[in-house]
Design a protein around this motif. Structure first.
Motif, PDB file in Angstrom:
ATOM      1  N   GLY A   1       0.814  -1.205   0.000  1.00 41.50           N
ATOM      2  CA  GLY A   1       0.000   0.000   0.000  1.00 41.50           C
ATOM      3  C   GLY A   1       0.849   1.256   0.000  1.00 41.50           C
ATOM      4  N   GLN A   2       0.195   2.371   0.275  1.00 38.38           N
ATOM      5  CA  GLN A   2       0.867   3.673   0.284  1.00 38.38           C
ATOM      6  C   GLN A   2       0.388   4.482   1.490  1.00 38.38           C
ATOM      7  OE1 GLN A   2      -0.096   6.496  -2.874  1.00 38.38           O
ATOM      8  NE2 GLN A   2       2.020   7.246  -2.909  1.00 38.38           N
TER       9      GLN A   2
ATOM     10  N   GLY B   1       7.402   9.177   3.334  1.00 40.03           N
ATOM     11  CA  GLY B   1       8.448   8.192   3.539  1.00 40.03           C
ATOM     12  C   GLY B   1       8.805   8.097   5.010  1.00 40.03           C
ATOM     13  N   ALA B   2       9.616   7.108   5.350  1.00 40.90           N
ATOM     14  CA  ALA B   2      10.115   6.902   6.713  1.00 40.90           C
ATOM     15  C   ALA B   2       8.997   6.602   7.706  1.00 40.90           C
ATOM     16  CB  ALA B   2      10.938   8.098   7.185  1.00 40.90           C
ATOM     17  N   ILE B   3       7.939   5.925   7.243  1.00 44.30           N
ATOM     18  CA  ILE B   3       6.881   5.454   8.132  1.00 44.30           C
ATOM     19  C   ILE B   3       7.049   3.944   8.316  1.00 44.30           C
ATOM     20  CG2 ILE B   3       4.399   5.156   8.456  1.00 44.30           C
ATOM     21  CD1 ILE B   3       5.302   8.040   8.713  1.00 44.30           C
TER      22      ILE B   3
ATOM     23  N   THR C   1       8.143   2.709   4.624  1.00 39.49           N
ATOM     24  CA  THR C   1       7.726   3.325   3.367  1.00 39.49           C
ATOM     25  C   THR C   1       8.902   4.034   2.704  1.00 39.49           C
ATOM     26  OG1 THR C   1       7.040   5.357   4.502  1.00 39.49           O
ATOM     27  CG2 THR C   1       5.361   3.672   4.153  1.00 39.49           C
ATOM     28  N   ASN C   2       8.938   3.962   1.375  1.00 37.04           N
ATOM     29  CA  ASN C   2      10.021   4.610   0.633  1.00 37.04           C
ATOM     30  C   ASN C   2       9.676   6.067   0.356  1.00 37.04           C
ATOM     31  OD1 ASN C   2       8.201   4.613  -1.523  1.00 37.04           O
ATOM     32  ND2 ASN C   2       9.171   2.919  -2.580  1.00 37.04           N
TER      33      ASN C   2
ATOM     34  N   PRO D   1       6.157   6.531  13.174  1.00 33.20           N
ATOM     35  CA  PRO D   1       7.270   7.254  12.550  1.00 33.20           C
ATOM     36  C   PRO D   1       8.591   6.557  12.815  1.00 33.20           C
ATOM     37  CG  PRO D   1       6.607   8.349  14.571  1.00 33.20           C
ATOM     38  CD  PRO D   1       5.618   7.248  14.349  1.00 33.20           C
ATOM     39  N   LEU D   2       9.463   6.554  11.827  1.00 30.37           N
ATOM     40  CA  LEU D   2      10.803   6.027  12.017  1.00 30.37           C
ATOM     41  C   LEU D   2      11.534   6.900  13.021  1.00 30.37           C
ATOM     42  CD1 LEU D   2      12.902   3.894  11.042  1.00 30.37           C
ATOM     43  CD2 LEU D   2      13.578   5.534   9.280  1.00 30.37           C
TER      44      LEU D   2
END
Length: 272
Positions: free
Chosen positions: A168-169, A179-181, A204-205, A228-229
């Motif tokens: 997914g997105q 990104g970074a999730i 995520t990218n 969150p990362l």
């Protein structure tokens, strides 16, 4: 390095230098005469590789995903390529200096390339590579070769099982990719296999995309969660969604494998 990449890196250098200046930092390299240049370091990397089976025969159409070996950095840019009819692949990238790249080799066509092979993670380190042609900010170019041997897949399951792909997105409430999730599940679906050092199921990218696979014998509900990362802030409300794997349509069963299925799970995160 081609002109497009060179222009991109030069632009990024100027942008980063400007941002750092606004923040009160100086990123500069000065020669003995006192002349300074502002920017950020970069280098050109090349990996020439070949994928073979245990008998040394080349395997065509193997998907190779290449990224930084550090998961917290790897989400930023992942390149995907495929082996040719001789099992060979070649990868080049102009990038900020890296030490080691991670290569994930996947058999995406199952039996069509002479058998079904097990996914393998390998690494190529440029730590001691011979970089040539370096300058003030440009650290030079280096090329390394690698050979990846894949084992043939043997189904050792003693009970019926199914193979799932969840993808997914993640976007924000303005429609921009995030990104970074970190994507995780409850109960955890992290692979419990020897040598698995990853502490993330998926991240995520730059386009907000993610994907992970799982092999389940017990069909049940799982909660897909976002977070969150670490080190990337938390200004958005995180979300989760419960999915019932029993409701995912399956196809292509064989032996103990009931079948394979996939489900798209997207998230839209709102500002706190």
């Amino acid at each position: 390095m081609d002109k497009a990449k060179q222009l991109f890196l030069i632009s990024m250098n100027k942008l980063l230098a400007g941002l750092l200046t606004l923040l009160g930092f100086s990123l500069a390299a000065c020669d003995k005469g006192g002349t300074c240049e502002y920017g950020s370091p970069y280098a050109d990397y090349e990996i020439k590789g070949k994928v073979v089976d245990n008998q040394g025969y080349p395997i065509a159409n193997i998907q190779i995903e290449i990224s930084d070996s550090i998961p917290e950095n790897g989400w930023m840019q992942k390149d995907t390529l495929y082996t040719d009819s001789d099992g060979k692949f070649q990868w080049k990238r102009g990038d900020f200096p890296r030490n080691t790249f991670q290569l994930i080799s996947r058999d995406i066509d199952e039996e069509d390339n002479g058998g079904q092979f097990v996914t393998k993670t390998s690494f190529v380190s440029f730590r001691n590579a011979d970089f040539k042609g370096g300058g003030t900010w440009y650290e030079g170019a280096a090329s390394l070769e690698t050979e990846i041997t894949l084992d043939r897949y043997v189904d050792t399951h003693k009970a019926p099982h199914a193979f799932y792909t969840i993808h997914g997105q993640v976007t924000n409430d303005e429609g921009h990719p995030m990104g970074a999730i970190v994507i995780s599940t409850t109960p955890s679906l992290l692979p419990n296999v020897p040598g698995n050092a990853s502490k993330y199921l998926a991240i995520t990218n730059e386009y907000g995309m993610y994907s992970f696979t799982c092999d389940l014998e017990a069909i049940e509900e799982y909660t897909i969660e976002t977070s969150p990362l670490e080190g990337y802030g938390n200004s958005y409300e995180m979300k989760s969604e419960i999915i019932n794997f029993a409701e995912i349509e399956l196809s292509g069963g064989k032996g103990m494998l009931i079948g394979k299925g996939s489900k798209e799970v997207n998230f839209t995160l709102k500002k706190k």
